[in-house]
Every structure is written in structure tokens, then in C-alpha cells.
Write a protein that holds these residues in place. Structure first.
Motif, mmCIF file in Angstrom:
data_model
loop_
_atom_site.group_PDB
_atom_site.id
_atom_site.type_symbol
_atom_site.label_atom_id
_atom_site.label_comp_id
_atom_site.label_asym_id
_atom_site.label_seq_id
_atom_site.Cartn_x
_atom_site.Cartn_y
_atom_site.Cartn_z
ATOM 1 N N LEU A 176 0.689 -1.254 0.095
ATOM 2 C CA LEU A 176 0.036 -0.136 0.008
ATOM 3 C C LEU A 176 0.687 1.234 0.014
ATOM 4 O O LEU A 176 1.955 1.320 0.444
ATOM 5 C CB LEU A 176 -0.902 0.135 1.164
ATOM 6 N N THR A 177 0.223 2.118 -0.380
ATOM 7 C CA THR A 177 0.916 3.675 -0.654
ATOM 8 C C THR A 177 0.727 4.245 0.738
ATOM 9 O O THR A 177 -0.223 4.089 1.497
ATOM 10 C CB THR A 177 0.640 4.385 -1.646
ATOM 11 N N LEU A 178 1.278 5.392 1.005
ATOM 12 C CA LEU A 178 0.897 6.493 1.994
ATOM 13 C C LEU A 178 -0.523 6.859 1.913
ATOM 14 O O LEU A 178 -1.179 6.789 2.975
ATOM 15 C CB LEU A 178 2.063 7.519 2.188
ATOM 16 N N LYS A 179 -0.951 7.153 0.985
ATOM 17 C CA LYS A 179 -2.151 7.516 0.570
ATOM 18 C C LYS A 179 -3.139 6.584 0.807
ATOM 19 O O LYS A 179 -4.253 6.966 1.479
ATOM 20 C CB LYS A 179 -2.323 8.036 -1.004
ATOM 21 N N ASP A 180 -3.012 5.364 0.384
ATOM 22 C CA ASP A 180 -3.683 4.174 0.992
ATOM 23 C C ASP A 180 -3.928 4.315 2.319
ATOM 24 O O ASP A 180 -5.008 3.935 2.825
ATOM 25 C CB ASP A 180 -3.191 2.875 0.450
ATOM 26 N N GLU A 181 -2.788 4.181 3.147
ATOM 27 C CA GLU A 181 -2.472 4.121 4.589
ATOM 28 C C GLU A 181 -3.645 5.321 5.358
ATOM 29 O O GLU A 181 -4.318 5.135 6.038
ATOM 30 C CB GLU A 181 -1.385 4.220 5.174
ATOM 31 N N ILE A 182 -3.422 6.433 4.714
ATOM 32 C CA ILE A 182 -4.022 7.609 5.289
ATOM 33 C C ILE A 182 -5.802 7.421 4.890
ATOM 34 O O ILE A 182 -6.497 7.440 5.706
ATOM 35 C CB ILE A 182 -3.483 8.835 4.503
ATOM 36 N N ASP A 183 -6.025 7.005 3.806
ATOM 37 C CA ASP A 183 -7.226 6.681 3.418
ATOM 38 C C ASP A 183 -8.158 5.668 4.345
ATOM 39 O O ASP A 183 -9.277 5.735 4.914
ATOM 40 C CB ASP A 183 -7.727 6.614 1.824
ATOM 41 N N GLU A 184 -7.531 4.723 4.574
ATOM 42 C CA GLU A 184 -7.915 3.345 5.217
ATOM 43 C C GLU A 184 -6.871 2.762 6.037
ATOM 44 O O GLU A 184 -6.140 1.734 5.762
ATOM 45 C CB GLU A 184 -8.444 2.331 4.082
ATOM 46 N N PRO A 185 -6.605 3.121 7.119
ATOM 47 C CA PRO A 185 -5.417 2.690 8.014
ATOM 48 C C PRO A 185 -5.693 1.378 8.659
ATOM 49 O O PRO A 185 -4.742 0.733 8.805
ATOM 50 C CB PRO A 185 -5.418 3.816 9.316
ATOM 51 N N THR A 186 -6.981 0.843 8.542
ATOM 52 C CA THR A 186 -7.020 -0.427 9.118
ATOM 53 C C THR A 186 -7.051 -1.498 8.320
ATOM 54 O O THR A 186 -7.224 -2.951 8.429
ATOM 55 C CB THR A 186 -8.375 -0.413 9.966
ATOM 56 N N ARG A 187 -6.720 -1.086 6.845
ATOM 57 C CA ARG A 187 -7.067 -2.017 5.860
ATOM 58 C C ARG A 187 -6.076 -3.366 6.051
ATOM 59 O O ARG A 187 -6.261 -4.490 5.737
ATOM 60 C CB ARG A 187 -6.483 -1.431 4.585
ATOM 61 N N PRO A 188 -4.782 -3.413 6.492
ATOM 62 C CA PRO A 188 -3.789 -4.607 6.381
ATOM 63 C C PRO A 188 -4.377 -5.320 7.681
ATOM 64 O O PRO A 188 -3.778 -6.495 7.829
ATOM 65 C CB PRO A 188 -2.616 -3.588 6.721
ATOM 66 N N ILE A 189 -5.100 -4.855 8.724
ATOM 67 C CA ILE A 189 -5.392 -5.738 9.785
ATOM 68 C C ILE A 189 -6.326 -6.626 9.515
ATOM 69 O O ILE A 189 -7.442 -6.447 8.781
ATOM 70 C CB ILE A 189 -5.910 -4.695 10.901
ATOM 71 N N HIS A 190 -5.952 -7.700 10.080
ATOM 72 C CA HIS A 190 -6.863 -9.205 9.882
ATOM 73 C C HIS A 190 -8.545 -8.942 10.353
ATOM 74 O O HIS A 190 -8.597 -8.108 11.375
ATOM 75 C CB HIS A 190 -6.423 -10.323 10.573
ATOM 76 N N PRO A 191 -9.350 -9.058 9.523
ATOM 77 C CA PRO A 191 -10.798 -8.947 10.118
ATOM 78 C C PRO A 191 -11.146 -9.461 11.304
ATOM 79 O O PRO A 191 -12.042 -8.658 11.956
ATOM 80 C CB PRO A 191 -11.771 -9.409 8.757
ATOM 81 N N GLU A 192 -10.818 -10.497 11.669
ATOM 82 C CA GLU A 192 -11.166 -10.945 13.097
ATOM 83 C C GLU A 192 -10.362 -10.419 14.099
ATOM 84 O O GLU A 192 -10.744 -10.288 15.193
ATOM 85 C CB GLU A 192 -10.692 -12.634 12.953
ATOM 86 N N ASP A 193 -9.205 -9.757 13.771
ATOM 87 C CA ASP A 193 -8.562 -9.106 15.050
ATOM 88 C C ASP A 193 -9.109 -7.379 15.138
ATOM 89 O O ASP A 193 -9.011 -6.790 15.905
ATOM 90 C CB ASP A 193 -6.909 -8.774 14.588
ATOM 91 N N LEU A 194 -9.604 -6.875 13.824
ATOM 92 C CA LEU A 194 -10.104 -5.584 13.940
ATOM 93 C C LEU A 194 -10.798 -4.976 14.994
ATOM 94 O O LEU A 194 -10.614 -3.950 15.842
ATOM 95 C CB LEU A 194 -10.538 -5.082 12.609
ATOM 96 N N PRO A 195 -11.981 -5.799 15.468
ATOM 97 C CA PRO A 195 -12.701 -5.136 16.630
ATOM 98 C C PRO A 195 -11.917 -5.010 17.918
ATOM 99 O O PRO A 195 -11.796 -4.026 18.433
ATOM 100 C CB PRO A 195 -13.915 -6.155 16.632
ATOM 101 N N ARG A 196 -11.314 -6.118 18.106
ATOM 102 C CA ARG A 196 -10.311 -6.041 19.397
ATOM 103 C C ARG A 196 -9.361 -4.962 19.318
ATOM 104 O O ARG A 196 -9.050 -4.257 20.472
ATOM 105 C CB ARG A 196 -9.644 -7.306 19.686
ATOM 106 N N VAL A 197 -8.674 -4.883 18.340
ATOM 107 C CA VAL A 197 -7.522 -4.065 17.906
ATOM 108 C C VAL A 197 -8.046 -2.654 18.130
ATOM 109 O O VAL A 197 -7.475 -1.712 18.659
ATOM 110 C CB VAL A 197 -6.917 -3.905 16.438
ATOM 111 N N MET A 198 -9.090 -2.115 17.627
ATOM 112 C CA MET A 198 -9.877 -0.921 17.583
ATOM 113 C C MET A 198 -10.097 -0.496 18.988
ATOM 114 O O MET A 198 -9.842 0.778 19.430
ATOM 115 C CB MET A 198 -10.979 -1.032 16.626
ATOM 116 N N GLU A 199 -10.910 -1.514 19.634
ATOM 117 C CA GLU A 199 -11.226 -1.251 21.264
ATOM 118 C C GLU A 199 -10.006 -0.941 21.967
ATOM 119 O O GLU A 199 -10.115 0.221 22.438
ATOM 120 C CB GLU A 199 -11.942 -2.405 21.623
ATOM 121 N N LYS A 200 -8.858 -1.606 21.800
ATOM 122 C CA LYS A 200 -7.650 -1.315 22.591
ATOM 123 C C LYS A 200 -6.988 -0.225 22.111
ATOM 124 O O LYS A 200 -6.885 0.928 22.940
ATOM 125 C CB LYS A 200 -6.897 -2.419 22.335
ATOM 126 N N TRP A 201 -7.081 0.173 20.762
ATOM 127 C CA TRP A 201 -6.290 1.240 20.459
ATOM 128 C C TRP A 201 -7.137 2.393 20.848
ATOM 129 O O TRP A 201 -6.614 3.396 21.389
ATOM 130 C CB TRP A 201 -6.346 1.433 18.722
#
Length: 175
Positions: free
Chosen positions: A24-49
Motif C-alpha cells: 500500500l502507498t502512504l495515501k492508501d494508509e491515510i485513506d484506510e489505515p485499518t486495511r492491513p489488519i486481519h478482519p477477525e482482529d479488527l474489533p479487538r484492535v480498535m477497542e484497545k487502540w
């Protein structure tokens, strides 16, 4: 892999290693920063973050990140805030360290330990391990069944003399 965030949590930098890994590019990361995170991990990761972000404190987590070829690998992710003199966060710094090999080794070790425990528990002979302090550290099920003692019950006794004894059900009760 290294990255930084603005005080509001917006991505403002990812290093070349991050871009090479994720594809991904820097622009991709800015637009969608959670994109590389595994979908199963995302809710837990976001709550913790969100909790760590609100507290303004450093944090650490283990998450799966998607590689450019679609494979997910485990990473240790650490974030740390930079505070100004008034204690306000002026920047967030992050690092992601690949721990996939460590996690696989831990999983292999856990599986091996489970197999050995099953063998140990099902050997039709009494097996007990005595530590240097003379206390029983480990005993299998046959030990417990034959003597009628659980590991907890006999662990407080000093058993340094045990190898010199021949235990039968009638003599074992004296100990």
C-alpha cells in the motif's frame, strides 16, 4: 516497520518497509489505515487502540497484518506518544515487528507439550520427578492412582529418601 500518527490519530508517515510489506502507498494508509489488519482482529484492535489513544499512554498488542500477497503474519505492534511540556500528545510513533516465527514456535512447543503430557499421564507405571529441594514437582496419573495421593497432597513432603524405598500399597500409607 515504522509509522507515525498525528495527535488526532491520522496516519502521516509509513516507512518503505511498511509499504513494501503491505503493498500500500502512504495515501492508501491515510485513506484506510485499518486495511492491513486481519478482519477477525479488527474489533479487538480498535477497542484497545481507542482506549490507549484516549489515555495518551504507550501500548502494545499482537495482531495479524496482511502482506502484499494476501498472507497474514503476526506482528508485535507498539505505539508510544510524544508529549509536549503541557502533557498534550503531539505525535504518535509506532513500530510493527514480525513475530510469526516466534508464534509458530510457541504453538509447536505447546502441541509437543500436550503430546508429552498425554504420554506421561497414560504410562502404566508410577512416574514422579523430585526437585533439588526434595519436593515432588511432577507426578503422573498412575502415581496418584496407585498411592492415592494427588500431586498437591504430596508436594509439601520431602521425598529425598524415596528412591531408597520400595513402596507397596501397605508401606506407602506410612509415608
Amino acid at each position: 516497520m515504522v509509522w507515525t500518527l498525528q495527535p488526532d490519530g491520522t496516519v502521516d508517515f509509513v516507512n518503505q518497509r511498511w509499504m513494501n510489506y503491505t503493498g500500500l502507498t502512504l495515501k492508501d494508509e491515510i485513506d484506510e489505515p485499518t486495511r492491513p489488519i486481519h478482519p477477525e482482529d479488527l474489533p479487538r484492535v480498535m477497542e484497545k487502540w481507542l482506549a490507549d489513544f484516549a489515555s495518551g499512554e504507550a501500548s502494545e498488542d499482537e495482531i495479524r497484518l496482511r502482506r502484499s500477497d494476501g498472507e497474514y503474519r503476526w506482528f508485535l505492534v507498539r505505539t508510544a506518544p510524544l508529549h509536549d511540556e503541557q502533557g498534550n500528545v503531539v505525535k504518535w510513533y509506532g513500530i510493527s515487528i514480525d513475530i510469526e516465527d516466534r508464534r509458530r514456535a510457541e504453538d509447536d512447543l505447546r502441541r509437543q507439550k500436550e503430546i508429552l503430557q498425554k504420554i506421561f499421564d497414560n504410562v502404566p507405571a508410577m512416574i514422579g520427578f523430585v526437585g533439588p529441594d526434595g519436593k515432588i514437582k511432577l507426578a503422573n496419573r498412575e502415581w496418584e492412582r496407585t498411592l492415592g495421593w494427588t500431586l498437591k497432597k504430596c508436594s509439601y513432603k520431602n521425598w529425598t529418601y524415596l528412591p531408597n524405598c520400595i513402596l507397596t500399597p501397605s508401606t506407602a500409607r506410612r509415608f
